[in-house]
Design a protein around this motif. Structure first.
Motif, mmCIF file in Angstrom:
data_model
loop_
_atom_site.group_PDB
_atom_site.id
_atom_site.type_symbol
_atom_site.label_atom_id
_atom_site.label_comp_id
_atom_site.label_asym_id
_atom_site.label_seq_id
_atom_site.Cartn_x
_atom_site.Cartn_y
_atom_site.Cartn_z
ATOM 1 N N SER A 107 -2.449 16.903 0.103
ATOM 2 C CA SER A 107 -1.181 16.181 0.022
ATOM 3 C C SER A 107 -1.186 15.179 -1.123
ATOM 4 C CB SER A 107 -0.906 15.458 1.340
ATOM 5 O OG SER A 107 0.250 14.649 1.233
ATOM 6 N N ASN A 108 -0.008 14.940 -1.691
ATOM 7 C CA ASN A 108 0.143 13.944 -2.759
ATOM 8 C C ASN A 108 0.433 12.554 -2.214
ATOM 9 O OD1 ASN A 108 1.606 16.693 -4.128
ATOM 10 N ND2 ASN A 108 -0.055 15.713 -5.273
ATOM 11 N N CYS A 109 0.470 12.458 -0.886
ATOM 12 C CA CYS A 109 0.620 11.145 -0.253
ATOM 13 C C CYS A 109 -0.695 10.395 -0.427
ATOM 14 C CB CYS A 109 0.955 11.304 1.224
ATOM 15 S SG CYS A 109 1.101 9.741 2.106
ATOM 16 N N ALA A 112 -2.852 9.940 2.835
ATOM 17 C CA ALA A 112 -2.933 11.070 3.763
ATOM 18 C C ALA A 112 -4.372 11.401 4.151
ATOM 19 C CB ALA A 112 -2.262 12.299 3.155
ATOM 20 N N THR A 215 7.833 14.133 9.716
ATOM 21 C CA THR A 215 7.795 15.108 8.621
ATOM 22 C C THR A 215 7.325 16.448 9.184
ATOM 23 O OG1 THR A 215 5.566 14.323 8.064
ATOM 24 C CG2 THR A 215 7.398 13.476 6.758
ATOM 25 N N THR A 265 3.179 1.216 -3.820
ATOM 26 C CA THR A 265 2.697 2.445 -3.190
ATOM 27 C C THR A 265 3.782 3.510 -3.102
ATOM 28 O OG1 THR A 265 1.150 1.136 -1.864
ATOM 29 C CG2 THR A 265 1.545 3.377 -1.149
ATOM 30 N N ARG A 266 4.994 3.110 -2.741
ATOM 31 C CA ARG A 266 6.072 4.089 -2.580
ATOM 32 C C ARG A 266 6.379 4.790 -3.903
ATOM 33 N NH1 ARG A 266 9.488 4.616 1.463
ATOM 34 N NH2 ARG A 266 9.092 2.517 2.276
ATOM 35 N N ILE A 269 3.650 7.295 -4.843
ATOM 36 C CA ILE A 269 3.728 8.531 -4.061
ATOM 37 C C ILE A 269 4.807 9.447 -4.630
ATOM 38 C CG2 ILE A 269 4.347 9.494 -1.815
ATOM 39 C CD1 ILE A 269 2.994 7.058 -0.536
ATOM 40 N N ARG A 270 5.961 8.894 -4.946
ATOM 41 C CA ARG A 270 7.056 9.702 -5.504
ATOM 42 C C ARG A 270 6.655 10.315 -6.841
ATOM 43 N NH1 ARG A 270 12.139 5.507 -4.290
ATOM 44 N NH2 ARG A 270 12.235 5.879 -2.017
ATOM 45 N N PHE A 273 4.071 13.246 -6.307
ATOM 46 C CA PHE A 273 4.700 14.497 -5.875
ATOM 47 C C PHE A 273 5.388 15.180 -7.069
ATOM 48 C CE2 PHE A 273 4.049 13.240 -1.498
ATOM 49 C CZ PHE A 273 4.049 14.440 -0.798
#
Length: 310
Positions: A107-109, A112, A215, A265-266, A269-270, A273
């Motif tokens: 995952s690209n989170c 995660a 999700t 962080t947000r 994450i974007r 992805f």
């Protein structure tokens, strides 16, 4: 023993007297024969010297010998342990988590890989979807109680891909049924799936006063999709308690993204992805309904999947 000895002596006497007098059939021989029959049918066999109270005491002795006597507190603990053993399982060591590991590590989170997740128990083919979900409710409830103190990040439910992973609408219908079972057994009696505004802004999935960001991942999503399952053959529903976002210092939601120089962080994450070729559309409004994002359409050009109507 006195009654038993007297009975035996009397029967033996009757028998000897009968044999002695039965050489010639006389009135006395008939009387002795009747006495013998009476001793057989009307006098008690065995040891009947024990009265009812003594019999009860003897029974209690046997029971106490077989089952050790416990105090009320000990009995309550033992009963609770028996019930827990029947409804619990090792939530951190399940096949569902093992299979989901491929999604976690790819995952690209950003958080995660280190996420602390509880998994669902093995799927039972002989049971319906509703019955399978009902089986895990005790541990889902336990999760909502402990997620804050133990800093848990998610509860994972695995659905068999052979049944639900070939078509997005089939999966969407199953997704609604899963949430409905959980909602129907909400101990807080909020029953979020029965709200009139389901599918609109302001609605969030809630169980035991714990709200969740949900999700989903499924094998029908292509590699360029943010919900790509990395060749996992099953479907996954990940319930993330909203309190867990605070554990990772995730800033408040925003429609703005610093794509060039992400600092929070947000944004990171974007960007991650998007760089991996699995970018997703950022909502243009903070009032965007959460339910619209739980099951994403396969293509960005496709309409929103209204799973709550299926």
């Amino acid at each position: 023993m006195a009654l038993l000895d007297t009975t035996k002596i009397f029967r033996l006497s009757c028998l000897l007297f009968f044999l002695y007098t039965s050489i010639n059939i006389t009135w006395s021989s008939c009387l002795s024969f009747l006495a013998l029959i009476g001793s057989i049918y009307f006098l008690p066999f065995g040891d009947h010297t024990m009265n009812h109270k003594e019999k009860v005491m003897k029974t209690k002795e046997i029971v106490n010998g077989l089952y050790s006597k416990l105090s009320k507190d000990e009995e309550d603990v033992k009963a609770a342990e028996a019930i827990l053993g029947f409804v619990t399982y090792d939530v951190e060591n399940t096949d569902s988590l093992d299979r989901f590991e491929r999604i976690k590590v790819n995952s690209n989170c950003l958080f995660a890989r280190k996420a602390k997740i509880w998994g669902s128990p093995p799927w039972k083919e002989q049971l319906s979807l509703e019955e399978n979900i009902y089986r895990l409710i005790p541990m889902f409830l336990r999760f909502t109680i402990l997620c804050q103190s133990q800093k848990l990040d998610g509860f994972l439910i695995e659905l068999p891909g052979v049944k639900f992973g070939n078509d997005v609408m089939v999966f969407a219908s199953a997704f609604r049924r899963v949430l409905q079972v959980l909602s129907d057994h909400d101990p807080a009696e909020f029953y979020c799936m029965d709200k009139s505004y389901l599918g609109k802004r302001g609605w969030v999935f809630e169980f035991n006063k714990c709200t969740f960001f949900i999700t989903t991942f499924a094998p029908f999503y292509p590699e360029t999709h943010p919900r790509y399952a990395f060749r996992c053959s099953d479907c996954y529903i990940l319930f993330q308690p909203e309190v867990s976002f605070a554990f990772h210092d995730l800033p408040p939601d925003s429609t703005e993204t610093n794509w060039v120089n992400p600092t929070n962080t947000r944004d990171k994450i974007r960007v991650a992805f998007r760089q991996a070729g699995r970018g997703y559309d950022v909502p243009q409004s903070l009032n965007f309904p959460m339910s619209h994002d739980m099951i994403r359409p396969i293509s960005g050009a496709d309409p929103i999947i209204e799973w709550w109507t299926l």
